[in-house]
Design a protein around this motif. Structure first.
Motif, PDB file in Angstrom:
ATOM      1  N   ILE A  98       0.722  -1.090   0.092  1.00  9.39           N
ATOM      2  CA  ILE A  98      -0.168  -0.011  -0.038  1.00  9.39           C
ATOM      3  C   ILE A  98       0.923   1.120   0.008  1.00  9.39           C
ATOM      4  O   ILE A  98       1.642   1.410   1.041  1.00  9.39           O
ATOM      5  CB  ILE A  98      -0.915  -0.162   1.460  1.00  9.39           C
ATOM      6  N   THR A  99       1.246   2.647  -0.735  1.00  7.14           N
ATOM      7  CA  THR A  99       1.816   3.186  -0.987  1.00  7.14           C
ATOM      8  C   THR A  99       1.149   4.072  -1.530  1.00  7.14           C
ATOM      9  O   THR A  99       0.390   4.690  -2.464  1.00  7.14           O
ATOM     10  CB  THR A  99       2.597   2.737  -1.947  1.00  7.14           C
ATOM     11  N   ASN A 100       1.641   5.614  -1.804  1.00  2.00           N
ATOM     12  CA  ASN A 100       2.089   6.790  -2.435  1.00  2.00           C
ATOM     13  C   ASN A 100       0.078   7.365  -2.506  1.00  2.00           C
ATOM     14  O   ASN A 100      -0.113   7.661  -3.272  1.00  2.00           O
ATOM     15  CB  ASN A 100       1.685   6.626  -3.418  1.00  2.00           C
ATOM     16  N   GLY A 101       0.110   7.788  -1.760  1.00  2.00           N
ATOM     17  CA  GLY A 101      -1.187   8.637  -0.633  1.00  2.00           C
ATOM     18  C   GLY A 101      -1.856   9.115   0.362  1.00  2.00           C
ATOM     19  O   GLY A 101      -0.490   8.981   1.393  1.00  2.00           O
ATOM     20  N   TYR A 102      -2.619   9.344   0.495  1.00  2.00           N
ATOM     21  CA  TYR A 102      -3.555  10.511   1.434  1.00  2.00           C
ATOM     22  C   TYR A 102      -4.635   9.566   2.141  1.00  2.00           C
ATOM     23  O   TYR A 102      -5.394   9.089   1.287  1.00  2.00           O
ATOM     24  CB  TYR A 102      -3.613  11.543   1.422  1.00  2.00           C
ATOM     25  N   ILE A 103      -5.271   9.228   3.431  1.00  3.74           N
ATOM     26  CA  ILE A 103      -6.347   8.769   3.695  1.00  3.74           C
ATOM     27  C   ILE A 103      -6.221   9.953   5.256  1.00  3.74           C
ATOM     28  O   ILE A 103      -5.614   9.713   5.996  1.00  3.74           O
ATOM     29  CB  ILE A 103      -6.360   7.485   4.791  1.00  3.74           C
ATOM     30  N   THR A 104      -7.699  10.374   5.182  1.00  8.06           N
ATOM     31  CA  THR A 104      -8.036  10.768   6.791  1.00  8.06           C
ATOM     32  C   THR A 104      -9.162  10.956   6.807  1.00  8.06           C
ATOM     33  O   THR A 104     -10.175  10.730   6.084  1.00  8.06           O
ATOM     34  CB  THR A 104      -8.002  12.867   5.920  1.00  8.06           C
ATOM     35  N   GLY A 105     -10.262  11.392   7.925  1.00  7.54           N
ATOM     36  CA  GLY A 105     -11.262  11.323   8.624  1.00  7.54           C
ATOM     37  C   GLY A 105     -11.510  10.131   9.209  1.00  7.54           C
ATOM     38  O   GLY A 105     -13.032  10.124   8.685  1.00  7.54           O
ATOM     39  N   CYS A 106     -10.673   8.975   9.141  1.00  7.31           N
ATOM     40  CA  CYS A 106     -11.878   7.710   9.158  1.00  7.31           C
ATOM     41  C   CYS A 106     -11.296   7.297  11.052  1.00  7.31           C
ATOM     42  O   CYS A 106     -10.305   8.154  11.299  1.00  7.31           O
ATOM     43  CB  CYS A 106     -10.511   6.814   8.412  1.00  7.31           C
ATOM     44  N   ALA A 107     -11.887   6.262  11.409  1.00  6.14           N
ATOM     45  CA  ALA A 107     -11.565   5.913  12.559  1.00  6.14           C
ATOM     46  C   ALA A 107     -10.222   4.877  12.864  1.00  6.14           C
ATOM     47  O   ALA A 107      -9.738   4.800  13.373  1.00  6.14           O
ATOM     48  CB  ALA A 107     -12.897   4.814  12.713  1.00  6.14           C
ATOM     49  N   GLY A 108     -10.036   4.816  11.451  1.00  3.12           N
ATOM     50  CA  GLY A 108      -8.515   4.099  11.155  1.00  3.12           C
ATOM     51  C   GLY A 108      -8.781   4.026   9.735  1.00  3.12           C
ATOM     52  O   GLY A 108      -8.935   3.885   8.488  1.00  3.12           O
ATOM     53  N   GLY A 109      -6.741   5.097  10.006  1.00  2.53           N
ATOM     54  CA  GLY A 109      -5.791   5.355   8.674  1.00  2.53           C
ATOM     55  C   GLY A 109      -6.122   3.695   7.800  1.00  2.53           C
ATOM     56  O   GLY A 109      -6.635   3.037   6.765  1.00  2.53           O
ATOM     57  N   VAL A 110      -5.042   2.614   7.900  1.00  5.02           N
ATOM     58  CA  VAL A 110      -4.832   1.912   7.142  1.00  5.02           C
ATOM     59  C   VAL A 110      -4.797   1.018   8.442  1.00  5.02           C
ATOM     60  O   VAL A 110      -4.271   1.134   9.212  1.00  5.02           O
ATOM     61  CB  VAL A 110      -3.796   1.635   7.354  1.00  5.02           C
ATOM     62  N   LEU A 111      -5.614  -0.632   8.256  1.00  3.18           N
ATOM     63  CA  LEU A 111      -4.882  -1.533   9.361  1.00  3.18           C
ATOM     64  C   LEU A 111      -4.755  -2.538   8.334  1.00  3.18           C
ATOM     65  O   LEU A 111      -4.787  -3.184   7.297  1.00  3.18           O
ATOM     66  CB  LEU A 111      -6.735  -1.627   9.420  1.00  3.18           C
ATOM     67  N   LEU A 112      -3.823  -3.045   9.314  1.00  4.57           N
ATOM     68  CA  LEU A 112      -3.527  -4.663   9.025  1.00  4.57           C
ATOM     69  C   LEU A 112      -3.744  -5.226   9.829  1.00  4.57           C
ATOM     70  O   LEU A 112      -3.777  -5.145  10.919  1.00  4.57           O
ATOM     71  CB  LEU A 112      -1.766  -4.585   8.407  1.00  4.57           C
ATOM     72  N   ALA A 113      -4.046  -6.715   8.914  1.00  2.00           N
ATOM     73  CA  ALA A 113      -4.866  -7.534   9.985  1.00  2.00           C
ATOM     74  C   ALA A 113      -4.630  -9.336   9.502  1.00  2.00           C
ATOM     75  O   ALA A 113      -4.596  -9.588   8.566  1.00  2.00           O
ATOM     76  CB  ALA A 113      -6.363  -7.304  10.781  1.00  2.00           C
ATOM     77  N   PHE A 114      -3.907  -9.782  10.123  1.00  2.00           N
ATOM     78  CA  PHE A 114      -3.711 -11.540   9.438  1.00  2.00           C
ATOM     79  C   PHE A 114      -3.216 -10.865   8.797  1.00  2.00           C
ATOM     80  O   PHE A 114      -3.010 -11.241   7.397  1.00  2.00           O
ATOM     81  CB  PHE A 114      -4.758 -11.856   9.175  1.00  2.00           C
ATOM     82  N   ALA A 115      -1.879  -9.746   8.306  1.00  2.00           N
ATOM     83  CA  ALA A 115      -1.443 -10.049   7.149  1.00  2.00           C
ATOM     84  C   ALA A 115       0.059 -10.149   7.321  1.00  2.00           C
ATOM     85  O   ALA A 115       1.252  -9.686   8.687  1.00  2.00           O
ATOM     86  CB  ALA A 115      -1.318  -7.860   6.446  1.00  2.00           C
ATOM     87  N   GLU A 116       1.176 -10.598   6.429  1.00  2.00           N
ATOM     88  CA  GLU A 116       2.128 -11.164   6.535  1.00  2.00           C
ATOM     89  C   GLU A 116       3.095 -10.619   5.752  1.00  2.00           C
ATOM     90  O   GLU A 116       2.531 -10.769   4.324  1.00  2.00           O
ATOM     91  CB  GLU A 116       2.342 -12.212   6.656  1.00  2.00           C
ATOM     92  N   ASP A 117       4.564 -10.061   5.704  1.00  2.00           N
ATOM     93  CA  ASP A 117       5.045  -9.594   4.425  1.00  2.00           C
ATOM     94  C   ASP A 117       4.530  -8.051   3.269  1.00  2.00           C
ATOM     95  O   ASP A 117       4.835  -8.631   2.238  1.00  2.00           O
ATOM     96  CB  ASP A 117       5.573 -10.467   3.184  1.00  2.00           C
ATOM     97  N   PRO A 135     -12.331   0.354  21.243  1.00  2.00           N
ATOM     98  CA  PRO A 135     -10.876   0.734  22.029  1.00  2.00           C
ATOM     99  C   PRO A 135      -9.391   0.566  20.538  1.00  2.00           C
ATOM    100  O   PRO A 135      -8.294   1.291  20.496  1.00  2.00           O
ATOM    101  CB  PRO A 135      -9.905  -0.299  22.444  1.00  2.00           C
ATOM    102  N   PHE A 136      -9.695   0.198  18.942  1.00  2.00           N
ATOM    103  CA  PHE A 136      -8.853   0.381  18.339  1.00  2.00           C
ATOM    104  C   PHE A 136      -9.183   1.246  17.178  1.00  2.00           C
ATOM    105  O   PHE A 136      -8.678   1.594  15.893  1.00  2.00           O
ATOM    106  CB  PHE A 136      -9.382  -1.564  17.615  1.00  2.00           C
ATOM    107  N   SER A 137      -9.771   1.967  17.028  1.00  2.00           N
ATOM    108  CA  SER A 137     -10.128   3.375  16.358  1.00  2.00           C
ATOM    109  C   SER A 137      -8.829   4.437  16.857  1.00  2.00           C
ATOM    110  O   SER A 137      -8.687   4.461  17.765  1.00  2.00           O
ATOM    111  CB  SER A 137     -11.658   3.785  16.893  1.00  2.00           C
ATOM    112  N   GLY A 138      -9.155   5.392  16.114  1.00  2.00           N
ATOM    113  CA  GLY A 138      -8.478   6.564  16.364  1.00  2.00           C
ATOM    114  C   GLY A 138      -6.868   7.055  15.375  1.00  2.00           C
ATOM    115  O   GLY A 138      -5.946   7.496  16.395  1.00  2.00           O
TER     116      GLY A 138
END
Length: 178
Positions: A98-117, A135-138
């Protein structure tokens, strides 16, 4: 001896097509909120994704490259959980970029869950809001149950809780993030 030489020359084009992904064609365009990627390949944001609910892009396949191409993903604050880009969560993934951009106004910007390499690079994420019951927001970038990932050259600021948060994850590299 001549037949061995002929076989070698017949195999060269097959080798070139396998080694050089240039022949695979251009990246597929992502143009709307709630895009779900379930096939390996290269994808690019073709425009900004505005007021996404509940998500901008969900990546549920391995070997995916998502280039935001300098575009922005923003979420609508409905007081519920929303994510700019989610990789994994519903299905384990490997080799996502995931590359090269902008993320705003979400409860979570980028979420990696069960991700490898997997890698998150050159992402700017800010102003992500907290949800009372979650608890995992913001968070700007959240790495959850994910191993051997690279989080590098990102700018994360003004989130309600944390810039980068990690929970139950091992072997991850965090470098040159601000």
């Amino acid at each position: 001896m001549k037949s061995v030489s002929v076989i070698k020359w017949l195999l060269v084009p097959l080798f070139l097509f396998a080694v050089f992904p240039v022949f695979a064609g251009p990246p597929q365009a992502v143009t709307e909120c709630n895009t779900i990627i379930t096939e390996p390949g290269k994808y690019r944001l073709a425009n900004d994704l505005v007021d996404c609910v509940p998500a901008g892009v969900g990546i549920y396949a391995s070997d995916v490259t998502l280039d935001l191409k300098g575009h922005t993903i923003s979420c609508e604050n409905t007081g519920m959980l929303s994510v700019g880009v989610e990789a994994g969560m519903r299905v384990p993934v490997q080799g996502v970029k995931i590359t090269n951009g902008y993320i705003t106004g979400c409860a979570g910007g980028v979420l990696l869950a069960f991700a490898e390499d997997t890698s998150v690079t050159k992402i700017t994420t800010w102003d992500n809001y907290a949800v009372d019951y979650e608890p995992f927001s913001g968070l700007g970038i959240f790495v959850f149950l994910s191993d051997n990932n690279v989080i590098m050259n990102n700018l994360i600021y003004e989130n309600e809780k944390y810039g980068i948060s990690t929970l139950w994850a091992n072997g991850n590299l965090y470098k040159h993030n601000t």
